[in-house]
Design a protein around this motif. Structure first.
Motif, mmCIF file in Angstrom:
data_model
loop_
_atom_site.group_PDB
_atom_site.id
_atom_site.type_symbol
_atom_site.label_atom_id
_atom_site.label_comp_id
_atom_site.label_asym_id
_atom_site.label_seq_id
_atom_site.Cartn_x
_atom_site.Cartn_y
_atom_site.Cartn_z
ATOM 1 N N UNK A 123 3.725 38.810 56.225
ATOM 2 C CA UNK A 123 3.094 39.536 55.266
ATOM 3 C C UNK A 123 4.475 40.129 54.436
ATOM 4 N N UNK A 124 5.526 40.496 55.145
ATOM 5 C CA UNK A 124 6.687 41.065 54.336
ATOM 6 C C UNK A 124 7.449 39.845 53.427
ATOM 7 N N UNK A 125 7.459 38.519 54.376
ATOM 8 C CA UNK A 125 7.893 37.618 53.517
ATOM 9 C C UNK A 125 6.935 37.246 52.103
ATOM 10 N N UNK A 126 5.727 37.248 52.315
ATOM 11 C CA UNK A 126 4.653 37.080 51.474
ATOM 12 C C UNK A 126 5.057 38.196 50.348
ATOM 13 N N UNK A 127 5.157 39.462 50.596
ATOM 14 C CA UNK A 127 5.518 40.186 49.753
ATOM 15 C C UNK A 127 6.679 40.069 48.727
ATOM 16 N N UNK A 128 7.648 39.516 49.259
ATOM 17 C CA UNK A 128 8.623 39.304 48.703
ATOM 18 C C UNK A 128 8.606 37.826 47.605
ATOM 19 N N UNK A 129 7.855 37.027 48.120
ATOM 20 C CA UNK A 129 7.701 35.775 47.368
ATOM 21 C C UNK A 129 6.673 36.476 46.306
ATOM 22 N N UNK A 130 5.696 37.230 46.601
ATOM 23 C CA UNK A 130 4.664 37.682 45.660
ATOM 24 C C UNK A 130 5.482 38.461 44.485
ATOM 25 N N UNK A 131 6.516 39.293 44.875
ATOM 26 C CA UNK A 131 7.209 40.023 43.960
ATOM 27 C C UNK A 131 7.917 39.213 42.973
ATOM 28 N N UNK A 132 8.602 38.034 43.643
ATOM 29 C CA UNK A 132 9.455 37.168 42.961
ATOM 30 C C UNK A 132 8.567 36.621 41.969
ATOM 31 N N UNK A 133 7.425 36.020 42.178
ATOM 32 C CA UNK A 133 6.563 35.339 41.222
ATOM 33 C C UNK A 133 5.569 36.306 40.375
ATOM 34 N N UNK A 134 5.454 37.469 40.331
ATOM 35 C CA UNK A 134 4.564 38.268 40.023
ATOM 36 C C UNK A 134 3.120 38.051 40.252
ATOM 37 N N UNK A 135 3.033 37.714 41.435
ATOM 38 C CA UNK A 135 1.705 37.365 42.001
ATOM 39 C C UNK A 135 0.959 38.432 42.972
ATOM 40 N N UNK A 136 -0.256 38.560 43.259
ATOM 41 C CA UNK A 136 -0.670 39.570 44.173
ATOM 42 C C UNK A 136 -0.533 38.903 45.753
#
Ligand SMILES: Cc1cc2nc3c(=O)[nH]c(=O)nc-3n(C[C@H](O)[C@H](O)[C@H](O)COP(=O)(O)OP(=O)(O)OC[C@H]3O[C@@H](n4cnc5c(N)ncnc54)[C@H](O)[C@@H]3O)c2cc1C
Ligand SMILES: Nc1ncnc2c1ncn2[C@@H]1O[C@H](COP(=O)(O)O)[C@@H](O)[C@H]1O
Lengths: 321, 272
Positions: free
Chosen positions: A24-37
């Motif tokens: 989930x933490x890695x998902x958050x980092x990727x989501x922030x990078x791409x501007x996705x939820x």
């Protein structure tokens, strides 16, 4: 069109695997990078309260499939539910932990939805238009960079490889009602060792090999206890019947990447190294100064483990007060 | 007690074992000049250790229940050695899918070929390794089960055949789960399942006469195009970051060494 980053979590009897928070933490980092939820999925029975924990690591939405028949992991039911969620959510990438259950799930899910899979990945990133993952092969003797061709890419993340990060923010719980379908494989019994630190999740691992000379692991266990560590073993120790198979570290055992790995009476065979060479710091205690393990260890102590290890335990206890 | 020759068996179980030939685990693995494959010239090849457990378990089930054991592999000419070894251990038949178009396309493509081949063999049970210790993908077993539309159970350390079903003990982190699955099904092996036997000399002699069929994709109505699809394609291989040997902790006495180590772990490495 991708609409989110999707993380699948794993809980057993309401307790999440540590790697779920890593995913989930890695998902958050990727989501922030791409501007996705970031959307996180939880499957189980009576786990609504536990599921809220995922919000602390940055999940924007938590999809909860909660039904009595989902109490135990079922490849069939979980794949059916997740395939449907993924069809609806159209994620850019799917993350989960490469545990025993996670690997089983990822493998069958990839075949079901015809998606590329990076198993046991130590990282994943978007490089231009391509999702690229790093994963060890040949028991860690080679690191592969793989391009995930197809949609959505799935990365089953190696436990202890990625950082857990807490995140402030709102999260919304959504109950999903996908029919899990008939479950053919039924769980009839379950034995869980409670209170034992899981090898693959442990921050510190203390292992004993053939140098232990027998099934009495008291000296190693005492050090592990002083450090809050898990106890591992070499295959020789397992073959001798001194330790259970579940404790074996190596190419045909578990792969561990703790912050600290302490090898006691282990020579450092290539198959053993395959299971622990990604540990951040390696310590070897061995009476043979020529033992190959010393070439891989950050700190080596030459001497009799039965003399040295109890003294290390004492010093560690002093330190920890 | 195992039934003697000619004794009535419980119930015949036809088993297919998925077997891959891989470099021996002690091999030094080096990246080839193309940067996306490994140097193979000097490698010693063996049966994937997890597939050896699969062969052994299949033989034990056949010995107790009656039935047949077919060993199936997708590979090159070289894989014949691995299949012969399994036949020498006691398997009945070997099938090698030897077709350049079937190789190097990734786990899902391999699983498609294997599933197509399994469909031509009568089976109650398919046994695969949890992973092949080359690419360590842990993917082909469950994917084959998906394409065959049968249940699968991963990382099994104990099996018990029941009437029309199988009970499998599978390992998870920190425990064991016992499940029951109807047949036909597929399970993958975990260390602890059994101790594989060695091929005996008479076994090796007999294996030479056992049937070993070679097939190509065309035998399953497949072609190279049918195997294109999503995959984790290797872009680059590299050796892991070299671990420089660190330092040996010196000291006059064991106590001094222990104290110096703990100090270093605390102050220098900051891991305790
Ligand atoms: C297919 C295959 C898969 C394998 N998979 C694995 C695997 O997953 N994991 C694994 O570990 N191995 C694996 N092996 C086995 C591996 O090759 C080695 O045999 C094994 O790791 C050796 O274990 P060891 O270091 O405990 O024993 P040894 O090699 O016998 O070493 C014992 C060490 O203890 C030291 N020692 C003895 N007494 C003392 C003392 N009192 N104080 C301090 N030091 C002492 C000795 O100097 C020696 O270095 C595999 C092998 C094969 C063929
Ligand atoms: N080329 C192959 N031929 C036969 N079986 C295979 C092949 N590749 C993989 N398998 C089976 O699938 C298991 C898992 O492999 P993998 O997903 O590649 O780690 C192996 O242990 C084998 O049982």
């Amino acid at each position: 069109m991708s609409a989110c980053i999707f993380a699948i979590s794993e809980q057993i009897e309401g307790a999440f695997r540590k790697v779920s928070f890593e995913a989930v933490s890695e998902g958050r980092r990727l989501a922030d990078g791409l501007g996705l939820p970031l959307v996180a999925a939880v499957i189980g029975s009576g786990v609504e309260e536990a599921a809220e924990a995922l919000g602390r690591y940055g999940a924007d939405r938590i999809l909860l499939a909660d039904r009595p028949e989902l109490a135990d992991y079922s490849t069939e039911a979980y794949v059916r539910i997740l395939a449907e969620c993924i069809r609806q959510e159209q994620p850019s990438v799917v993350l989960l932990g490469a545990t025993a259950q996670g690997k089983d799930l990822a493998a069958r899910l990839s075949a079901r939805i015809d998606a590329p899979l990076a198993m046991d990945a130590t990282g994943i990133r978007l490089d231009g238009e391509q999702w690229v993952a790093a994963r060890p092969m040949y028991g860690g003797k080679i690191i592969a960079e793989v391009i995930l061709e197809g949609n959505p890419p799935i990365a089953a993340l190696r436990p202890n490889a990625l950082r857990i990060e807490e995140k402030e923010g709102e999260s919304r719980m959504e109950k999903i009602d996908v029919d899990p379908g008939p479950i053919q494989v039924k769980t009839v019994d379950k034995t869980l060792e409670t209170g034992k630190i899981e090898l693959t999740e442990a921050d510190i691992v203390v292992s004993g090999g053939r140098g232990m000379g027998g099934s009495d692991y008291t000296v190693v266990e005492a050090l592990a206890e002083a450090l809050g560590a898990a106890v591992g073993a070499s295959r020789s120790a397992v073959d001798e019947g001194w330790r259970p198979h579940a404790d074996q570290v190596g190419q045909t055992g578990k792969v561990v990447s703790p912050n600290l790995y302490i090898a006691c009476g282990i020579s450092g065979a290539i198959q053993h190294l395959a299971g622990m060479s990604t540990s951040k710091v390696i310590v070897a205690v061995n009476k043979d100064p020529e033992a190959p393990i010393f070439a891989k260890a950050d700190y080596g102590v030459v001497g009799d483990l039965f003399e040295i290890v109890p003294l290390i335990t004492e010093e560690a206890k002093k330190l920890r007060g | 007690m195992l039934p003697g020759p000619g004794a009535r068996k419980e119930k015949n179980v036809d088993i297919v074992v998925l077997l891959k030939q891989v470099p021996a685990t002690e091999s030094l693995i080096q990246v080839a000049d193309d940067g996306v494959s490994i140097k193979t010239e000097e490698l010693k090849w063996v049966i994937n250790p997890y597939d050896e457990f699969a062969v052994e378990e299949a033989l034990r089930i056949r010995e107790a229940q009656g039935g047949s054991v077919t060993v199936l592999s997708v590979g090159t000419d070289k894989a014949v050695e691995a299949i012969r070894t399994a036949l020498a251990m006691g398997a009945d038949t070997g099938v090698l899918v030897n077709d350049p178009a079937a190789l190097g396309k990734g786990a899902l493509a391999t699983a498609r070929v294997l599933a197509a081949a399994v469909k031509q063999i009568p089976f109650d049970l398919v046994i695969a390794g949890q992973r092949a210790v080359d690419a360590d993908q842990f993917q082909v077993g469950p994917a084959v089960a998906e394409y065959l539309r049968i249940p699968n159970v991963s990382m099994v350390i104990k099996t018990e055949l029941l009437d029309g079903s199988i009970r499998c003990h599978r390992t998870i982190e920190g425990g064991t789960v016992v499940v029951e699955s109807p047949l036909p099904m597929l399970f993958t092996t975990q260390r602890g399942l059994n101790e594989p036997r060695y091929a005996s000399l008479p076994g090796i002699m007999k294996a030479k006469k056992k049937p070993l069929e070679t097939k190509t994709l065309a035998d399953f109505g497949l072609d190279a195009g049918a195997l294109e699809g999503p995959t984790a394609r290797i872009r680059a291989l590299s050796p892991p970051a070299e671990r420089g040997g660190g330092r040996i902790i010196e000291g006059e006495s064991a106590a001094e060494k222990a104290a110096a180590l703990v100090k270093a772990l605390h102050e220098e490495a900051k891991v305790i």
